[in-house]
Scaffold this motif. Sequence first.
Motif, PDB file in Angstrom:
ATOM      1  N   UNK A  38       0.972  -1.263   0.065  1.00  0.00           N
ATOM      2  CA  UNK A  38      -0.009  -0.167  -0.079  1.00  0.00           C
ATOM      3  C   UNK A  38       0.823   1.336   0.144  1.00  0.00           C
ATOM      4  N   UNK A  39       2.091   1.161   0.626  1.00  0.00           N
ATOM      5  CA  UNK A  39       2.914   2.474   0.722  1.00  0.00           C
ATOM      6  C   UNK A  39       3.596   2.646  -0.601  1.00  0.00           C
ATOM      7  N   UNK A  40       3.732   1.481  -1.450  1.00  0.00           N
ATOM      8  CA  UNK A  40       4.325   1.781  -2.802  1.00  0.00           C
ATOM      9  C   UNK A  40       3.295   2.404  -3.629  1.00  0.00           C
ATOM     10  N   UNK A  41       1.969   1.913  -3.606  1.00  0.00           N
ATOM     11  CA  UNK A  41       0.883   2.252  -4.504  1.00  0.00           C
ATOM     12  C   UNK A  41       0.665   3.586  -4.197  1.00  0.00           C
ATOM     13  N   UNK A  42       0.386   4.201  -2.931  1.00  0.00           N
ATOM     14  CA  UNK A  42       0.057   5.657  -2.743  1.00  0.00           C
ATOM     15  C   UNK A  42       1.364   6.569  -2.740  1.00  0.00           C
ATOM     16  N   UNK A  43       2.453   6.290  -2.613  1.00  0.00           N
ATOM     17  CA  UNK A  43       3.627   6.752  -3.085  1.00  0.00           C
ATOM     18  C   UNK A  43       3.686   7.065  -4.435  1.00  0.00           C
ATOM     19  N   UNK A  44       3.475   5.999  -5.409  1.00  0.00           N
ATOM     20  CA  UNK A  44       3.755   6.172  -6.610  1.00  0.00           C
ATOM     21  C   UNK A  44       2.546   7.039  -7.076  1.00  0.00           C
ATOM     22  N   UNK A  45       1.516   7.057  -6.617  1.00  0.00           N
ATOM     23  CA  UNK A  45       0.143   7.990  -7.115  1.00  0.00           C
ATOM     24  C   UNK A  45       0.205   8.965  -6.696  1.00  0.00           C
ATOM     25  N   UNK A  46       0.972   9.511  -5.502  1.00  0.00           N
ATOM     26  CA  UNK A  46       1.140  10.989  -5.191  1.00  0.00           C
ATOM     27  C   UNK A  46       2.180  11.620  -6.054  1.00  0.00           C
ATOM     28  N   UNK A  50      -7.432  12.794   9.865  1.00  0.00           N
ATOM     29  CA  UNK A  50      -7.063  12.077  11.112  1.00  0.00           C
ATOM     30  C   UNK A  50      -8.277  12.736  12.156  1.00  0.00           C
ATOM     31  N   UNK A  51      -8.572  13.924  12.101  1.00  0.00           N
ATOM     32  CA  UNK A  51      -9.894  14.437  13.100  1.00  0.00           C
ATOM     33  C   UNK A  51     -11.196  13.507  12.656  1.00  0.00           C
ATOM     34  N   UNK A  52     -11.479  13.543  11.439  1.00  0.00           N
ATOM     35  CA  UNK A  52     -12.530  12.670  11.172  1.00  0.00           C
ATOM     36  C   UNK A  52     -12.597  11.199  11.517  1.00  0.00           C
ATOM     37  N   UNK A  55      -5.299  15.535  -4.517  1.00  0.00           N
ATOM     38  CA  UNK A  55      -3.731  15.473  -4.140  1.00  0.00           C
ATOM     39  C   UNK A  55      -3.843  15.329  -2.509  1.00  0.00           C
ATOM     40  N   UNK A  56      -4.388  16.323  -1.808  1.00  0.00           N
ATOM     41  CA  UNK A  56      -4.153  16.284  -0.413  1.00  0.00           C
ATOM     42  C   UNK A  56      -4.939  14.962   0.093  1.00  0.00           C
ATOM     43  N   UNK A  57      -5.903  14.642  -0.442  1.00  0.00           N
ATOM     44  CA  UNK A  57      -6.691  13.296   0.035  1.00  0.00           C
ATOM     45  C   UNK A  57      -5.335  12.063  -0.130  1.00  0.00           C
ATOM     46  N   UNK A  58      -4.849  11.918  -1.172  1.00  0.00           N
ATOM     47  CA  UNK A  58      -4.083  10.805  -1.524  1.00  0.00           C
ATOM     48  C   UNK A  58      -2.648  11.078  -0.434  1.00  0.00           C
ATOM     49  N   UNK A  59      -2.422  12.318  -0.104  1.00  0.00           N
ATOM     50  CA  UNK A  59      -1.239  12.502   0.735  1.00  0.00           C
ATOM     51  C   UNK A  59      -1.734  12.088   2.225  1.00  0.00           C
ATOM     52  N   UNK A  60      -2.929  12.483   2.558  1.00  0.00           N
ATOM     53  CA  UNK A  60      -3.410  11.911   3.765  1.00  0.00           C
ATOM     54  C   UNK A  60      -3.171  10.432   3.773  1.00  0.00           C
ATOM     55  N   UNK A  61      -3.703   9.468   2.843  1.00  0.00           N
ATOM     56  CA  UNK A  61      -3.945   8.119   3.036  1.00  0.00           C
ATOM     57  C   UNK A  61      -2.326   7.555   2.742  1.00  0.00           C
ATOM     58  N   UNK A  62      -1.248   8.275   2.230  1.00  0.00           N
ATOM     59  CA  UNK A  62      -0.115   8.029   2.147  1.00  0.00           C
ATOM     60  C   UNK A  62       0.598   8.014   3.538  1.00  0.00           C
TER      61      UNK A  62
END
Length: 343
Positions: A28-36, A67-69, A244-251
């Motif tokens: 998952x780290x690779x997936x979100x990192x590459x996506x971002x 994270x607040x949500x 972009x911000x949402x992808x960064x959050x999940x990353x």
Amino acid sequence: MASDPFSMQQSRNGGKSLLDSSMVWLALYFFFNLALTLYNKIILSIFQFPFPWTLTAIHTLCGALGSYCFWHMDVFTPAKLGERENMIMLMFSVLYTINIAVSNVSLNLVTVPFHQVVRAMTPVFTIMLSVMFLSKSYSSMTYISLLPVVAGVAFATFGEYNYSAMGFFLTVLGTILAAIKTVVTNRVQVGRTKLHPLDLLLRMSPLAFVQTMIYSYVTGEMAQVREFYHTSFSWGLCFALLMNGIIAFFLNVVSFTANKKTSALTMTVAGNVKQVLSIVLAVIIFKLHITWMNALGILLTLAGGAWYTQVEMAERSKSKKLSSETLLGSNADAELAGIKTQR
């Protein structure tokens, strides 16, 4: 009660969730990192939004809101920290912001290939920090398996290695700071504080957001963003920045969780492999040309990453076996002692 983010129904095999696997989190780290990485390329090239500090501020703001949500959805419960732990969180957020600042400044003073090669030394600095300050030890096979990973990045990014004295200093400093950040991230999650990844993000993101905005103002980028807003604003860009911000959050969530479930060294090795995978995707998507030496570097890094993973899994399996044997031995000694007492 706190649980892992993105909780999944437990499998029938031993009642363990699929997300208990460190390999799943690394994937998952690779997936979100590459996506971002690719999404950032789109933001910078298609939407012509060359404001790295504002982009980082959006990432940290989405991290704070996300994270607040999750907190209010009862995905996790924030830990009760004392004054010392809160000060550590403040220092961690400063480290996070300074790391980005030094990396951005150094990239303007050196060529991209040189920057990538020096950053590839992050695993080496991570080992040095872990040995010096955490009294950790590594097997000889771990050291050997890192060689193709570091050498592979050097070959994969082979090009013009031009740099100034200040650029060299800042690039090395940025690499050391990246190693420190990775080690500290691991310690605050598995050490005495044992923070949940989302809890860490909840505490760190607002502080990093404020610091990033201050830096944006001081460097004059904020004024440039205002001018850009009046001349080039569009709802399409607004939506793209939000995504972009949402992808960064999940990353961030995935990165913190993978760090917690593996180790600081594993995350730095994964970062090197990610750099090479980014090159591969860029070649495929943007039809870039690479030399035979770049191709050799890509193969070296991927092979080295696989070798390191195999070595680490073998080391973990050996460690668990020794711990299990020690526990069985201590239980047997306790039983014998009980029998002797009864006699």
